[in-house]
Structures are given as structure tokens and as C-alpha cells.
Design a protein around this motif. Structure first.
Motif, PDB file in Angstrom:
ATOM      1  N   LEU A  92      -6.673   3.523 -10.247  1.00 21.79           N
ATOM      2  CA  LEU A  92      -6.002   2.663  -9.840  1.00 21.79           C
ATOM      3  C   LEU A  92      -6.533   2.078  -8.512  1.00 21.79           C
ATOM      4  O   LEU A  92      -6.503   0.862  -8.250  1.00 21.79           O
ATOM      5  CB  LEU A  92      -4.467   3.164  -9.473  1.00 21.79           C
ATOM      6  CG  LEU A  92      -3.733   2.195  -9.308  1.00 21.79           C
ATOM      7  CD1 LEU A  92      -3.518   1.081 -10.475  1.00 21.79           C
ATOM      8  CD2 LEU A  92      -2.114   2.800  -9.039  1.00 21.79           C
ATOM      9  N   ASN A  93      -6.835   3.020  -7.615  1.00 20.48           N
ATOM     10  CA  ASN A  93      -7.579   2.584  -6.341  1.00 20.48           C
ATOM     11  C   ASN A  93      -8.931   1.840  -6.591  1.00 20.48           C
ATOM     12  O   ASN A  93      -8.968   0.659  -5.794  1.00 20.48           O
ATOM     13  CB  ASN A  93      -7.775   3.656  -5.326  1.00 20.48           C
ATOM     14  CG  ASN A  93      -6.682   4.341  -4.725  1.00 20.48           C
ATOM     15  OD1 ASN A  93      -5.695   3.534  -4.716  1.00 20.48           O
ATOM     16  ND2 ASN A  93      -6.648   5.636  -4.464  1.00 20.48           N
ATOM     17  N   GLU A  94      -9.582   1.964  -7.530  1.00 16.65           N
ATOM     18  CA  GLU A  94     -10.822   1.226  -7.583  1.00 16.65           C
ATOM     19  C   GLU A  94     -10.486  -0.079  -8.407  1.00 16.65           C
ATOM     20  O   GLU A  94     -10.900  -1.229  -8.051  1.00 16.65           O
ATOM     21  CB  GLU A  94     -11.368   1.942  -8.790  1.00 16.65           C
ATOM     22  CG  GLU A  94     -12.480   3.216  -8.436  1.00 16.65           C
ATOM     23  CD  GLU A  94     -13.038   3.931  -9.564  1.00 16.65           C
ATOM     24  OE1 GLU A  94     -14.277   4.338  -9.241  1.00 16.65           O
ATOM     25  OE2 GLU A  94     -12.484   4.226 -10.406  1.00 16.65           O
ATOM     26  N   LEU A  95      -9.460  -0.033  -9.171  1.00 16.27           N
ATOM     27  CA  LEU A  95      -8.856  -1.496  -9.711  1.00 16.27           C
ATOM     28  C   LEU A  95      -8.442  -2.518  -8.756  1.00 16.27           C
ATOM     29  O   LEU A  95      -8.560  -3.610  -8.433  1.00 16.27           O
ATOM     30  CB  LEU A  95      -7.944  -1.231 -10.939  1.00 16.27           C
ATOM     31  CG  LEU A  95      -8.326  -0.439 -12.047  1.00 16.27           C
ATOM     32  CD1 LEU A  95      -7.262   0.005 -13.037  1.00 16.27           C
ATOM     33  CD2 LEU A  95      -9.479  -1.419 -13.014  1.00 16.27           C
ATOM     34  N   ILE A  96      -7.635  -1.771  -7.809  1.00 12.26           N
ATOM     35  CA  ILE A  96      -7.234  -2.619  -6.789  1.00 12.26           C
ATOM     36  C   ILE A  96      -8.121  -2.966  -5.778  1.00 12.26           C
ATOM     37  O   ILE A  96      -8.175  -4.108  -5.376  1.00 12.26           O
ATOM     38  CB  ILE A  96      -5.974  -1.702  -5.853  1.00 12.26           C
ATOM     39  CG1 ILE A  96      -4.871  -1.492  -6.667  1.00 12.26           C
ATOM     40  CG2 ILE A  96      -5.666  -2.163  -4.560  1.00 12.26           C
ATOM     41  CD1 ILE A  96      -3.845  -0.404  -6.022  1.00 12.26           C
ATOM     42  N   ASP A  97      -9.336  -2.229  -5.385  1.00 13.61           N
ATOM     43  CA  ASP A  97     -10.298  -2.513  -4.743  1.00 13.61           C
ATOM     44  C   ASP A  97     -10.917  -3.811  -5.296  1.00 13.61           C
ATOM     45  O   ASP A  97     -11.397  -4.803  -4.633  1.00 13.61           O
ATOM     46  CB  ASP A  97     -11.306  -1.460  -4.496  1.00 13.61           C
ATOM     47  CG  ASP A  97     -10.729  -0.264  -3.443  1.00 13.61           C
ATOM     48  OD1 ASP A  97      -9.751  -0.951  -2.704  1.00 13.61           O
ATOM     49  OD2 ASP A  97     -11.363   0.668  -3.281  1.00 13.61           O
ATOM     50  N   GLU A  98     -11.311  -3.613  -6.760  1.00 14.90           N
ATOM     51  CA  GLU A  98     -12.075  -4.599  -7.336  1.00 14.90           C
ATOM     52  C   GLU A  98     -11.211  -5.849  -7.194  1.00 14.90           C
ATOM     53  O   GLU A  98     -11.727  -7.154  -7.366  1.00 14.90           O
ATOM     54  CB  GLU A  98     -12.136  -4.177  -8.805  1.00 14.90           C
ATOM     55  CG  GLU A  98     -13.462  -3.179  -8.833  1.00 14.90           C
ATOM     56  CD  GLU A  98     -13.835  -2.890 -10.249  1.00 14.90           C
ATOM     57  OE1 GLU A  98     -13.168  -3.616 -11.335  1.00 14.90           O
ATOM     58  OE2 GLU A  98     -14.592  -2.010 -10.398  1.00 14.90           O
ATOM     59  N   GLY A  99      -9.815  -5.897  -7.635  1.00 10.12           N
ATOM     60  CA  GLY A  99      -8.896  -7.193  -7.551  1.00 10.12           C
ATOM     61  C   GLY A  99      -8.883  -7.561  -6.192  1.00 10.12           C
ATOM     62  O   GLY A  99      -8.971  -8.774  -5.940  1.00 10.12           O
ATOM     63  N   GLN A 100      -9.178  -6.764  -5.184  1.00  6.48           N
ATOM     64  CA  GLN A 100      -9.016  -7.512  -3.742  1.00  6.48           C
ATOM     65  C   GLN A 100     -10.270  -8.033  -3.433  1.00  6.48           C
ATOM     66  O   GLN A 100     -10.428  -9.190  -2.799  1.00  6.48           O
ATOM     67  CB  GLN A 100      -8.749  -6.501  -2.649  1.00  6.48           C
ATOM     68  CG  GLN A 100      -7.257  -5.944  -2.495  1.00  6.48           C
ATOM     69  CD  GLN A 100      -7.185  -4.662  -1.703  1.00  6.48           C
ATOM     70  OE1 GLN A 100      -8.304  -4.102  -1.229  1.00  6.48           O
ATOM     71  NE2 GLN A 100      -6.011  -4.421  -1.367  1.00  6.48           N
ATOM     72  N   ASP A 101     -11.720  -7.572  -4.033  1.00  4.28           N
ATOM     73  CA  ASP A 101     -12.676  -8.170  -3.857  1.00  4.28           C
ATOM     74  C   ASP A 101     -12.917  -9.415  -4.481  1.00  4.28           C
ATOM     75  O   ASP A 101     -13.432 -10.365  -3.978  1.00  4.28           O
ATOM     76  CB  ASP A 101     -14.007  -7.257  -4.349  1.00  4.28           C
ATOM     77  CG  ASP A 101     -15.195  -7.622  -4.014  1.00  4.28           C
ATOM     78  OD1 ASP A 101     -15.545  -8.145  -3.025  1.00  4.28           O
ATOM     79  OD2 ASP A 101     -16.270  -7.514  -5.028  1.00  4.28           O
ATOM     80  N   LEU A 144     -10.736  -0.154 -17.942  1.00  7.32           N
ATOM     81  CA  LEU A 144      -9.105   0.003 -17.141  1.00  7.32           C
ATOM     82  C   LEU A 144      -8.928   1.564 -17.531  1.00  7.32           C
ATOM     83  O   LEU A 144      -8.461   2.028 -16.380  1.00  7.32           O
ATOM     84  CB  LEU A 144      -8.244  -0.934 -18.026  1.00  7.32           C
ATOM     85  CG  LEU A 144      -8.036  -2.293 -17.678  1.00  7.32           C
ATOM     86  CD1 LEU A 144      -7.028  -2.822 -18.579  1.00  7.32           C
ATOM     87  CD2 LEU A 144      -7.596  -2.394 -16.276  1.00  7.32           C
ATOM     88  N   ASP A 145      -9.595   2.056 -18.298  1.00  5.33           N
ATOM     89  CA  ASP A 145      -9.104   3.288 -18.777  1.00  5.33           C
ATOM     90  C   ASP A 145      -9.865   4.201 -17.751  1.00  5.33           C
ATOM     91  O   ASP A 145      -9.337   5.314 -17.234  1.00  5.33           O
ATOM     92  CB  ASP A 145      -9.461   3.672 -20.178  1.00  5.33           C
ATOM     93  CG  ASP A 145      -8.897   5.048 -20.461  1.00  5.33           C
ATOM     94  OD1 ASP A 145      -7.932   5.500 -19.937  1.00  5.33           O
ATOM     95  OD2 ASP A 145      -9.587   5.769 -21.672  1.00  5.33           O
ATOM     96  N   GLU A 146     -11.217   3.931 -17.575  1.00  5.49           N
ATOM     97  CA  GLU A 146     -12.105   4.753 -16.818  1.00  5.49           C
ATOM     98  C   GLU A 146     -11.994   4.770 -15.319  1.00  5.49           C
ATOM     99  O   GLU A 146     -12.288   5.529 -14.679  1.00  5.49           O
ATOM    100  CB  GLU A 146     -13.741   4.385 -17.057  1.00  5.49           C
ATOM    101  CG  GLU A 146     -13.908   4.959 -18.712  1.00  5.49           C
ATOM    102  CD  GLU A 146     -15.190   4.278 -19.075  1.00  5.49           C
ATOM    103  OE1 GLU A 146     -15.994   3.495 -18.301  1.00  5.49           O
ATOM    104  OE2 GLU A 146     -15.533   4.669 -20.002  1.00  5.49           O
TER     105      GLU A 146
END
Length: 132
Positions: free
Chosen positions: A88-97, A83-85
Motif C-alpha cells: 500500500l505504501n508503494e502504491l501511495i508513493d507512486e500515486g503521489q509521484d 496492484l497485488d505485488e
């Protein structure tokens, strides 16, 4: 007519709406980033507590159970670092995937989250009601 095919005295309502939505999107991203930062900070204490508990379990229940507890604490630490590294956009993309790959899991998480939020809201609204 003007260059963009609008009458000379007409009001363009698209531009203010676009500005409003841009400002709302920016504010939501700021809130999400602040929330992510707070979550990572909160997880610091959780990870430290999990490692301390693992050490206590090691002495109380033996090294094999302590190893399991340490593994769980390490998983929490890995989640926190991820989460730290990540942005926010990467986390959103991973969530959508994840939602695309595992829609049933996403639905289950949504149902459990909704239930938890409803319980929390009910408790906050009626703190004296202990039977809920």
C-alpha cells in the motif's frame, strides 16, 4: 512544574489526541489494504472475462481485432499483478509521484471520479428516477 514544564495538576491534551489520530490512521490503512485486496480479487474475474471476450472476438472479427482485445486483456492483467505485488505504501508513493509529474491528469481523474460518485449517489438516493 514537572520535568516537561507543565504545572503539576494540568491535563496533557496532546497525548489523547495523538492516540486518536494514530488509531484513525491505523484504521484507514486497514480499510485501504482491505479495499486493495478486494480490488485485486475483483480484477481476477475481469481479466478472465477479458481473455474470453478476446477469444470470441478472434472468431467473430478476425485475428487482428482479437490480438487487440488480447493486448487489452494483458494490460488489465499487468495492472492487477502490479496492484497485488506492491504494498500500500508503494502504491501511495507512486500515486503521489504521478500527481507531481502530471497534475492535470490528476485533476482530470479527480473531476471524473467526483462526477461518477455524484451520479452513483444520486441513483442510490432516487432509484425510481430514471431520467438522471
Amino acid at each position: 512544574m514537572t520535568a516537561d514544564n507543565t504545572p503539576p495538576n494540568s491535563i496533557d491534551t496532546r497525548r489523547p489526541a495523538a492516540g486518536f489520530f494514530d488509531a484513525a490512521e491505523s484504521r484507514l490503512l486497514d480499510i485501504a489494504t482491505d479495499t486493495k485486496t478486494g480490488l485485486v480479487r475483483s480484477m481476477d474475474g475481469l481479466v478472465i472475462a477479458a481473455h474470453r471476450i478476446a477469444a470470441d472476438i478472434d472468431t467473430l472479427a478476425g485475428p487482428s481485432v482479437g490480438d487487440l482485445a488480447r493486448s487489452a486483456a494483458d494490460v488489465l492483467g499487468n495492472i492487477q499483478r502490479g496492484l497485488d505485488e506492491k504494498s500500500l505504501n508503494e502504491l501511495i508513493d507512486e500515486g503521489q509521484d504521478l500527481i507531481r509529474r502530471q497534475p492535470v491528469l490528476a485533476l482530470g481523474v479527480a473531476v471524473v471520479s467526483g462526477y461518477a460518485i455524484a451520479r452513483l449517489a444520486r441513483t442510490v438516493a432516487n432509484p425510481a428516477d430514471d431520467n438522471t
